[in-house]
Design an enzyme around this catalytic site. Structure first.
Site, mmCIF file in Angstrom:
data_model
loop_
_atom_site.group_PDB
_atom_site.id
_atom_site.type_symbol
_atom_site.label_atom_id
_atom_site.label_comp_id
_atom_site.label_asym_id
_atom_site.label_seq_id
_atom_site.Cartn_x
_atom_site.Cartn_y
_atom_site.Cartn_z
ATOM 1 N N ASP A 309 0.468 0.180 10.550
ATOM 2 C CA ASP A 309 1.467 -0.879 10.546
ATOM 3 C C ASP A 309 2.845 -0.227 10.503
ATOM 4 O OD1 ASP A 309 -0.400 -2.888 10.578
ATOM 5 O OD2 ASP A 309 -0.537 -2.983 8.382
ATOM 6 N N TYR A 378 -6.845 6.764 3.064
ATOM 7 C CA TYR A 378 -5.562 6.146 2.740
ATOM 8 C C TYR A 378 -5.136 6.484 1.323
ATOM 9 C CZ TYR A 378 -6.489 3.109 6.758
ATOM 10 O OH TYR A 378 -6.742 2.618 8.011
ATOM 11 N N TYR A 451 -8.729 -3.634 7.084
ATOM 12 C CA TYR A 451 -7.336 -3.961 6.756
ATOM 13 C C TYR A 451 -7.115 -3.637 5.287
ATOM 14 C CZ TYR A 451 -7.222 -6.353 11.247
ATOM 15 O OH TYR A 451 -7.267 -6.638 12.590
#
Ligand SMILES: [Zn+2]
Length: 500
Positions: A309, A378, A451
């Protein structure tokens, strides 16, 4: 049927020596030394050839020269004159602008050649009877002969190698008789293959049709002869070059990028015709890498193994990407050049690239497939409304993988269909932020396509379970970094080290 008889008959029909060899089914290098090959095949050399050459060299009868020179089956395609014309035309094109080591010729031949091939086929059948097969052409077909004969000569003269993926030289040829012969062919085709009355479909005259349908087993010589001569007529004019068009190869340049900015989109971000961000990863990389290979930057395709993003950084080893550059002027990228590009991209301060290199096209499958199976790593900065407790920390140490159900997030519903997808979370590992007791730093390993923001806060139950539902407390995500991508490609190259 003796080779000698065959060649004598072909000579009487005005067939050139190269084409005589085609009818003797010569292979590869056998076309290089015509006399040697003819002798090897028990064919006496034609003494008249020398006489003809005398006529040519004294230059008194140019019209006679043309008549003698043009072969009735290849229309001069394999003549020295045509080779020279072809070579000079290639050199006069933009050829020099392309810095490619490999070339490939794509020659579009006039249909007259196929018609002549069939005429000779019929003629040989009449002359030699059953020794001529009605299903297999008696010659090495022109298309194949172009590869055997013209390709090596042109490659040698241009000092280039042959490669089907090299610089493509598209060559369009025509002949003065072609229009007239195609008109006749249309009529012949109606007679040889009458359309069925029920559905009068018009059959398009094409090279494919000629190849497939025009054989002695499918068309009668008597029908053919109403429109064309058997054996084929002599011609006065040689085949002509109408155009040369160059098409550089498709080059793939791969590397890994790190996204250092939280205000940068992946590709140009345009909403209702308005740009929302000034720049993008795609544009920065293409701007600095593209011009080396092409003037048309707009034709370059940028691909990466997933994406972030706008507000997510990508750190660690970075994310693999590749540029697909069509009609490239160059195929090579030296380490010096690659390093200069890497530094230019780094100077943007927003993206950094390394391991930049040209890769074979086949390797693109690494980036295009198996996306779902890949793991993503992440690091998320998350905030609670209360100080982190020991219990919460324990709940967020998960080393066994578990599955979640994730509805398409509301924020991407405008571009993705609404689905509920199962996703695997491989591990979760949280620690308290040193300076803020209400903040957590959480390392998360997930299946690609998860997500992460929604995995953290749950989005009103649209993602279950979520980290928030696991601890039973509201949790917000404040910053996210991608720290690793489970794709070991392209291989690592240190372009700063110039020795190779
Ligand atoms: Zn010929």
């Amino acid at each position: 049927m003796k080779n000698q008889d065959l060649v004598e008959y072909l000579r009487s029909c005005g067939v050139c020596e190269i084409c005589q060899l085609r009818y003797l089914k010569a292979r590869g290098a056998e076309y290089r030394n015509i006399n040697e090959t003819l002798q090897k095949l028990d064919v006496k050399l034609n003494e008249n050839v020398e006489n003809e050459e005398l006529v040519i060299s004294d230059g008194i009868q140019p019209s006679k020269r043309a008549r003698l020179g043009v072969c009735s089956t290849c229309l001069g395609l394999f003549s020295k004159d045509f080779q020279n014309e072809l070579l000079n035309s290639i050199l006069a094109s933009d050829f020099a602008k392309y810095d490619c080591q490999k070339i490939v010729l794509a020659i579009c031949l006039p249909m007259s050649l196929q018609l002549r091939q069939l005429a000779m086929w019929f003629a040989l059948q009449r002359k030699f009877g059953a020794s001529i097969d009605e299903n297999n052409p008696p010659d090495v077909p022109i298309k194949e002969a172009v590869k055997l004969i013209l390709h090596p000569i042109i490659c040698e003269k241009l000092a280039k190698g042959y490669d089907a993926n090299g610089l493509m030289i598209n060559i369009d040829l025509t002949h003065s008789l072609e229009d007239e012969e195609v008109q006749k062919l249309v009529k012949l085709n109606k007679e040889a293959f009458p359309a069925k009355a029920s559905h009068q479909k018009r059959i398009e005259i094409s090279r494919g049709l000629l190849e497939k349908q025009y054989q002695p087993s499918k068309v009668k010589a008597e029908t053919y002869e109403k429109y064309f001569q058997i054996p084929c007529s002599n011609v006065e004019e040689s085949i002509k070059l109408t155009s040369i068009d160059l098409q550089g190869p498709l080059i793939c340049v791969a590397g890994r990028y790190r996204k250092l900015s939280r205000e940068l989109s992946h590709t140009p971000w345009i909403l209702n015709g308005q740009r929302l961000m000034e720049d993008s990863i795609e544009e920065i990389i293409i701007r600095h890498v593209g011009p080396h290979f092409t003037e048309k930057l707009g034709k370059i395709t940028f691909m990466s193994s997933g994406r972030e993003d706008v507000d997510v950084r990508c750190l660690g080893k970075g994310r693999p990407f590749v540029l697909e550059i069509p009609n490239a002027r160059r195929t090579c990228l030296t380490k010096d050049e690659a390093f200069a590009m890497e530094r230019a991209v780094d100077a943007s301060g927003m993206v950094s690239i390394h391991h930049l290199q040209v890769v074979p096209r086949e390797e693109l499958t690494h980036i295009k497939t198996g996306e779902e199976q890949k793991k993503k790593f992440y690091r998320a900065l998350c905030a609670l409304h209360e100080p982190v407790s020991v219990k919460i920390l324990e709940q967020l140490q998960i080393s066994a993988s578990f599955n979640i159900q994730q509805k398409t997030p509301i924020r991407v519903l405008h571009r993705r269909p609404l689905h509920t997808r199962p996703r695997t979370i491989y591990s979760v590992n949280a620690r308290v932020h040193r300076e803020n007791p209400k903040a957590l730093i959480i390392d998360i390993v997930t299946q690609a396509g998860t997500y992460i923001k929604e995995l953290v806060h749950g989005e009103f139950g649209r993602t279950t379970p979520s980290l928030s539902s696991i601890i039973g407390k509201p949790m917000d995500i404040q910053a996210l970094d991608v720290v690793g991508i489970d794709l070991d490609w392209p291989h690592e190259v240190d372009n700063s080290k110039q020795k190779e």
